[in-house]
Design a protein around this motif. Structure first.
Motif, PDB file in Angstrom:
ATOM      1  N   ARG A  32       3.804   5.357  -5.798  1.00  0.00           N
ATOM      2  CA  ARG A  32       3.680   5.209  -7.259  1.00  0.00           C
ATOM      3  C   ARG A  32       2.591   6.125  -7.802  1.00  0.00           C
ATOM      4  O   ARG A  32       2.730   6.747  -8.842  1.00  0.00           O
ATOM      5  N   GLU A  33       1.499   6.208  -7.066  1.00  0.00           N
ATOM      6  CA  GLU A  33       0.369   7.030  -7.517  1.00  0.00           C
ATOM      7  C   GLU A  33       0.566   8.508  -7.172  1.00  0.00           C
ATOM      8  O   GLU A  33      -0.322   9.313  -7.388  1.00  0.00           O
ATOM      9  N   LYS A  69       0.836  -1.206   0.000  1.00  0.00           N
ATOM     10  CA  LYS A  69       0.000   0.000   0.000  1.00  0.00           C
ATOM     11  C   LYS A  69       0.876   1.263   0.000  1.00  0.00           C
ATOM     12  O   LYS A  69       0.570   2.239  -0.684  1.00  0.00           O
ATOM     13  N   GLU A  96       2.322   1.627  -3.432  1.00  0.00           N
ATOM     14  CA  GLU A  96       1.287   2.086  -4.375  1.00  0.00           C
ATOM     15  C   GLU A  96       1.027   3.577  -4.190  1.00  0.00           C
ATOM     16  O   GLU A  96       0.882   4.324  -5.155  1.00  0.00           O
ATOM     17  N   SER A  97       1.030   3.989  -2.945  1.00  0.00           N
ATOM     18  CA  SER A  97       0.797   5.396  -2.640  1.00  0.00           C
ATOM     19  C   SER A  97       1.884   6.280  -3.263  1.00  0.00           C
ATOM     20  O   SER A  97       1.590   7.336  -3.836  1.00  0.00           O
ATOM     21  N   ASP A 128      -5.879  10.600  -3.532  1.00  0.00           N
ATOM     22  CA  ASP A 128      -6.787  10.851  -4.643  1.00  0.00           C
ATOM     23  C   ASP A 128      -8.242  10.807  -4.184  1.00  0.00           C
ATOM     24  O   ASP A 128      -9.098  10.211  -4.818  1.00  0.00           O
ATOM     25  N   TYR A 148       0.539   9.872  -4.338  1.00  0.00           N
ATOM     26  CA  TYR A 148      -0.171  10.385  -3.160  1.00  0.00           C
ATOM     27  C   TYR A 148       0.876  10.856  -2.145  1.00  0.00           C
ATOM     28  O   TYR A 148       0.612  11.713  -1.325  1.00  0.00           O
TER      29      TYR A 148
END
Ligand code: SF4
Lengths: 239, 927
Positions: B538-539, B532, B535-536, B891, B541
């Motif tokens: 990567r995105e 997680k 991913e955060s 997001d 955030y």
């Protein structure tokens, strides 16, 4: 008497029976002025720009001075320890001084500020300031934060002894002699055992500065004994 | 030596410079008595007088900022005394603030001269942690540090250099501004320690889009029922604790909620003691009681909260404009939410929702309203609505909440919390009846992995009773000054280009914390946290400042190696791996101990600064009572010296300027100019100029010169007439108050106090509404380890003061229930070994019936240097890698990394340990 203070009349020093009692005169005052000045310089921080730090000169002068003191005093340990030093190696001198007296993980191994050694804290510091004020000894602002630093305390006694050597009248002379004895007993001799105790646990830090402190400890005891004896007859009765 | 020689020698020597040029004394006639001296008693005949009385306080973040007079003679601070002259609260029916103070503050005049002081720049000469030092000059230290700084900056970019601040300087606003300015100029990474010490109220942020909720302490007196929850103000807020007791005598119910019997509980009207880590279950069972009793404030929750908002029953997501029309689908009108209007019996767009832009930073919101007008939103019910997906069933958040709360009924939670249902109902009913009710929360709630859900539940209790946004109501964390002045100073002439990252993720990245998670909590949890978080990043955030590694660290007034969770591992895997560690601190502690350079920083009375503290309506001044001791300098000057060396060396080494990518922006950085930029080309000469800049540019601060302010010591801020920060001109945040008062949208996705979070990660984890989660335990280790702030120290400061130690046990101690101790053959005063899978530490056993069985409690702050093997509780805390997935979500309107607002907290509580007898010390046990 302020709580926790040594009783000056019964300072725990024993006079070496071999020590000759010299006359208390202008010369004895001059000799002691020199000795206090030299010890003060030897224990001043070599980082301090105000100190002229020719170590071998200082040791030599102190050795010379021992011959004119009104009591016998041996400096051979310090002279021996100084041989290991190269006067030009200020870096080594600074490292050894600061490593022993100035910096450390739990305070310096052997602090030279009285309040870090004794426990009665500001009571003693207040009296030091009162002594300074009484005798017009005003510290430069950059040193004011540490009025109880050993080197400063020694310089103060130096000034008293110096004034004694030039005292114009008996009243002033008496003041200066009594003050020296009280100050040395109450504000130097009383916490030197604490310094010696710490030194014994940290002697490896610097054989030279260890020797200086050890010599100072002997000097203070001998000087105090001499002061007591030279005062007792002439002064105690007078006051 | 004969007599003549002797005399000649003495005459020459005593006339020499050695004797005549004094080293320390200013007056050359030093030694001459002003009056005769006969005995030491003579010295005491003159009245002791002060040269100066200066204004000051203790600039550590005790949150006290108590006004003190500081007494100076001959350049020495001798004592301090409380400056009692507060002016009384303008709203005269509340108690006065003065005099303020505590035993630490009244000890500072001695502590500042203590052996722990760092007085000279020091360079490590032995191995790291060996404790061997040499004193060096500032010039040497600055030059060597500058060279390393330039090397790392050139090779890895400035982000590989961290410059952390801590409690010793971060509350000194001018000092902190100096650091913020240098960090902005140079691009070093600033790990922020709000989340990094687990103090960030993320659950509050999730609910209202703000973390700065808190009023002056007189607000306590205005409350009718205060739940003192996970807080211990009798110990931690000594100058303000009287407000609680005065409120109690004025009829307010002061109810302490804590597993251990605290000094606060002792004085409260009532004490509730849930088992450790079960507070959310308790809170939700109180929510259930209020819902069952129907004692909630319906008009308030219909207007101010998302409780009437419609939720699709098929997906569990809010019903949105994008569900309803093609226009919404095209995202022309994003974030439209709906209510069911009982008057028209129709789906209606909720007022104040439906923004073209994302909710953050939308000035538009100020001009919009959440006022319901003629609408009457239903709280309960289920309806069918036509959507682009066809006809679907919708219901309200409130309806979902009711069912959810029923799972937390007092009868059901009793086995979790250990609190009898009658007690829960009694407290809930008192709270519902109070107008207004307040929750005075400690930061401990942030230190549990699922503490965010507790805060969301607390906020829910306050919303149901209509207490948030009322004088004397709402949740009480510390507010913070609007950053205007500080940011203006940090960014002046250069614009914003700062890297601030949560210390939690910074340490996670650099301290191999995933391995720790796997070792302690298992592979599955470790992988999930990691996935997680990645991913955060990567995105986008979350920022990815860690990519260039961590090579050099500055620790400014920050004893990070003391308090990092999993401190031993952090020290070994992150801290000690640094190529250079520079500690700037007033006092020795474990962080300087492991540093390569230790630079001496001025203590509170040796510097000027300005302190803001929202718990009082006053600004407090620090006004350099004496110059810094030894070679210490204030923080402004320390950065001045270092930046000067960096620029000088950059010129000598011909190091060129470069472009630095900060969050996708290309920033021009020129090390040769750092120093000039820092000083605004010489316009800022000292910290006093910084203070004046802050005074001039911070809203709510009466405009006057620093000199005038320093004369007063305390100055009342603007808009502080009532016991709440509700005024637009106050220096503190009042956003939530304004939302309630002026019916403005909140800075949340829904524009309301948002209790339902339908972010996919929240739904995945079942956290759309606050729920109880059992605290994490380590199998085979039965003792839950709890900590709290101490009475006799503020963090590690004053912990080692020998007088304050005499008021305790003289060494670190741990509170243990006598039954747990007996089971292990431990008696009071014994030395015990506390251990977990991560490590061990040794501590004095303090037996107390105030501690529940299966629980250990320790006041924090004890520096590792005070323990055997130099290991404190950080050696056993296993939680440093626990990054909660929902705390890195993004997001989603207000959710996504936001400096000092939304970031994962360092958690400290979700672990268990055990203990055993290490050394029999108890004399009676020997016989
Ligand atoms: S330490 Fe903090 S609470 Fe104590 S007297 Fe100082 S400012 Fe007040």
């Amino acid at each position: 008497m302020a709580p926790g203070m040594a009783n000056t009349s019964h300072a725990p020093v024993v006079l070496n029976p071999l020590t000759p009692i010299g006359l208390r005169d202008a010369d004895s005052a001059r000799a002691r002025t020199l000795a206090y000045a030299l010890f003060s310089n030897l224990l001043a921080s070599p980082f301090d720009a105000k100190v002229s730090y020719a170590l071998h000169d200082l040791v030599q002068q102190l050795a010379d001075t021992t011959h004119v003191l009104p009591f016998t005093f041996d400096l051979s340990d310090v002279e021996d320890a100084a041989k290991a030093f190269d006067d030009a190696d200020m870096g080594l001198i600074r490292r050894q001084y600061s490593g022993l007296f100035e910096v450390g993980s739990d305070g310096p191994p052997v602090p030279l500020r009285a309040e870090l050694v004794r426990t009665n804290e500001s009571v003693a510091k207040e009296e030091i300031i009162r002594f300074y004020e009484h005798f017009n000894y005003a510290l430069n602002p950059s040193f004011q934060w540490a009025p109880d630093h050993l080197s400063i305390l020694l310089e103060f006694v130096q000034t008293l002894a110096h004034q004694e050597s030039a005292a114009a009248d008996a009243r002033a002379l008496l003041s200066l002699q009594l003050a020296q004895r009280d100050f040395v007993a109450r504000h130097i001799a009383d916490w030197m055992p604490g310094v010696m105790d710490r030194l014994s646990r940290n002697a490896q830090q610097s054989s030279f500065f260890g020797a200086v402190v050890t010599a100072l400890n002997r000097f203070i005891r001998a000087d105090l004994a001499w002061q007591n004896q030279s005062l007792d007859a002439s002064v105690e009765g007078a006051r | 030596m004969n007599a003549i020689d002797r005399r000649a020698f003495l005459a020459a020597a005593t006339a020499s410079a050695l004797v005549t040029n004094l080293k320390y004394a200013a007056a050359q006639d030093a030694g001459k008595p002003a009056q005769a001296y006969r005995r030491f008693e003579d010295l005491y005949r003159n009245k002791w007088t002060w040269d100066r009385v200066s204004r000051g306080t203790h600039g550590t973040n005790c949150a006290g900022t108590c006004a003190f007079n500081v007494f100076i003679k001959n350049g020495v601070v001798w004592r301090e005394e409380q400056q009692a002259m507060y002016d009384g609260h303008a709203d005269s029916d509340t108690p006065d603030y003065g005099p303020r103070g505590c035993q630490k503050g009244l000890r500072h005049a001695k502590y500042m001269y203590g052996k722990q002081r760092i007085l000279y720049p020091m360079k490590r000469v032995g191995k790291r942690g060996e404790g061997k030092w040499e004193r060096v000059t500032w010039d040497q230290a600055a030059r060597e540090i500058a060279d390393k700084f330039l090397d790392v900056s050139a090779e890895s970019g400035p982000q590989a250099i961290s410059w952390g601040s801590g409690t010793q300087m971060s509350v000194k606003v001018a000092s902190y501004s100096a650091l913020a300015r240098f960090a902005n100029i140079s691009g070093v990474t600033v790990p922020e320690f709000y989340s990094g010490v687990g103090d960030l109220p993320t659950g509050v942020y999730m609910t209202v889009g703000q973390v700065y909720l808190g009023d002056v302490m007189a607000s306590v007196y205005k409350s009718k029922c205060v739940l003192v929850w996970m807080a211990n103000p009798a110990v931690t807020r000594i100058p303000d604790a009287h407000f609680f007791w005065e409120a109690k005598y004025n009829g307010t119910d002061v109810i302490a909620i804590s597993p251990e019997f605290t000094p606060t509980a002792m004085h409260s009207s009532m004490w509730v003691n849930p088992k450790p880590g079960t507070d959310t279950a308790l809170a939700m069972s109180m929510v259930h009681t209020i819902l069952e009793d129907k004692t909630y404030n319906a008009p308030y929750i219909k207007e101010q909260t998302d409780m009437p908002f419609l939720v699709r029953k098929d997906t569990g997501r809010f019903l949105l404009g994008t569900d309803m029309s093609i226009v919404g689908k095209l995202a022309v009108d994003e974030n439209v939410f709906y209510i069911w209007d009982q008057k028209t019996n129709k789906v209606v767009q909720a007022p104040g929702t439906g923004m073209a832009e994302k909710p953050m930073n939308r000035e538009r919101r100020k001009y919009e309203s959440i006022a319901l007008g003629n609408l009457d939103p239903a709280l309960e019910g289920t309806w069918k609505v036509d959507t682009l997906d066809g006809e679907i069933e919708v219901t309200t958040v409130f309806e979902i909440l009711k069912k959810h709360a029923a799972e937390h009924s007092p009868e059901k939670t009793q086995s979790i919390t250990g609190v009898h249902p009658s007690v829960v109902k009694n407290v809930a009913r008192k709270f519902a009846a109070a107008k207004p009710g307040m929750i005075y929360s400690g930061y401990a709630s942030c230190k549990w992995l699922n503490g965010d859900m507790l805060q969301r539940a607390m906020m829910m209790l306050l919303a149901l009773t209509g207490s948030t946004g009322q004088e004397g109501g709402g949740i009480q964390f510390a507010n913070a000054p609007k950053a205007g002045g500080m940011l203006a100073f940090a960014f002046a002439d250069v614009g914003p280009a700062t890297r601030i990252v949560s210390a939690t993720t910074w340490d996670y990245d650099h301290g191999k914390m995933k391995d720790l998670n796997e070792q302690v909590y298992g592979k599955e949890l470790a992988e999930r946290c990691d996935a997680k978080y990645k991913e955060s990043v990567r995105e986008a955030y979350f920022p990815k400042y860690h990519e260039k590694g961590w090579r050099m660290g500055f620790f400014m007034g920050n004893n990070g190696a003391n308090w990092r969770a999993s401190g031993k591992k952090w020290r070994e895997d992150a801290f000690e791996k640094l190529e250079m560690i520079v500690a700037l601190a007033p006092d020795m502690g474990v962080t300087p101990f492991y540093a390569d350079y230790v630079l001496p920083i001025a203590h509170h009375y040796e510097r000027a600064d300005i302190m803001f503290q929202s718990r009082t309506p006053y600004i407090q001044i620090l006004d350099s009572a004496v110059p810094p001791l030894g070679e210490a300098v204030d923080d402004w000057d320390a950065i001045y010296i270092i930046s000067k060396a960096i620029s000088a060396r950059a010129k000598e080494r011909n190091i060129k300027s470069f472009f630095d990518d900060v969050d996708g922006r290309s920033v021009h950085r020129d090390p040769q100019r750092y120093h000039d930029l820092y000083t605004m080309d010489g316009r800022i000469r000292s910290v006093r100029d910084v203070i004046q800049f802050i005074i001039n540019t911070t809203p709510g601060v009466p405009k006057m010169s620093f000199a005038e302010m320093a004369k007063k010591g305390i100055v009342r801020v603007d808009d502080s007439d009532i016991a709440a920060w509700n005024g637009d001109n106050s220096p503190y945040h009042n956003d939530v108050f304004r939302c309630v008062r002026d019916k403005r949208p909140y800075e949340t996705l829904t524009g309301r106090q948002q209790y339902y979070v339908d972010h996919p990660w929240f739904l995945e984890d079942g956290e759309q509404l606050p729920s109880h989660r059992a605290p994490m335990r380590i199998p085979g280790y039965p003792m839950q380890f709890m900590m709290g702030h101490a009475r006799h120290g503020i963090h590690s400061m004053w912990r080692d003061d020998h007088l304050l130690l005499q008021l305790q046990r003289g060494e670190p101690d741990i509170y243990i229930n006598p039954k747990d101790a007996a089971a292990r053959g431990v008696e009071d005063g014994d030395l015990v070994r506390v251990f977990s899978p991560l490590g061990e530490f040794f501590v004095n056993a303090h037996l107390s019936n105030g501690i529940q069985p299966n629980m250990l409690f320790m006041y924090h702050g004890w520096d590792p240097m005070m323990f055997k093997n130099r290991q404190n509780f950080g050696a056993v805390i296993t939680t440093a890698g626990l990054i909660k997935p929902t705390s890195v979500a993004g997001d989603y309107g207000h959710l996504g990394y936001r400096v000092l607002a939304f970031a994962p907290n360092q958690t400290y509580k979700d672990f268990t340990c055990d203990f055993e007898l290490a050394e029999r010390r108890n004399q009676s046990a020997k016989t």
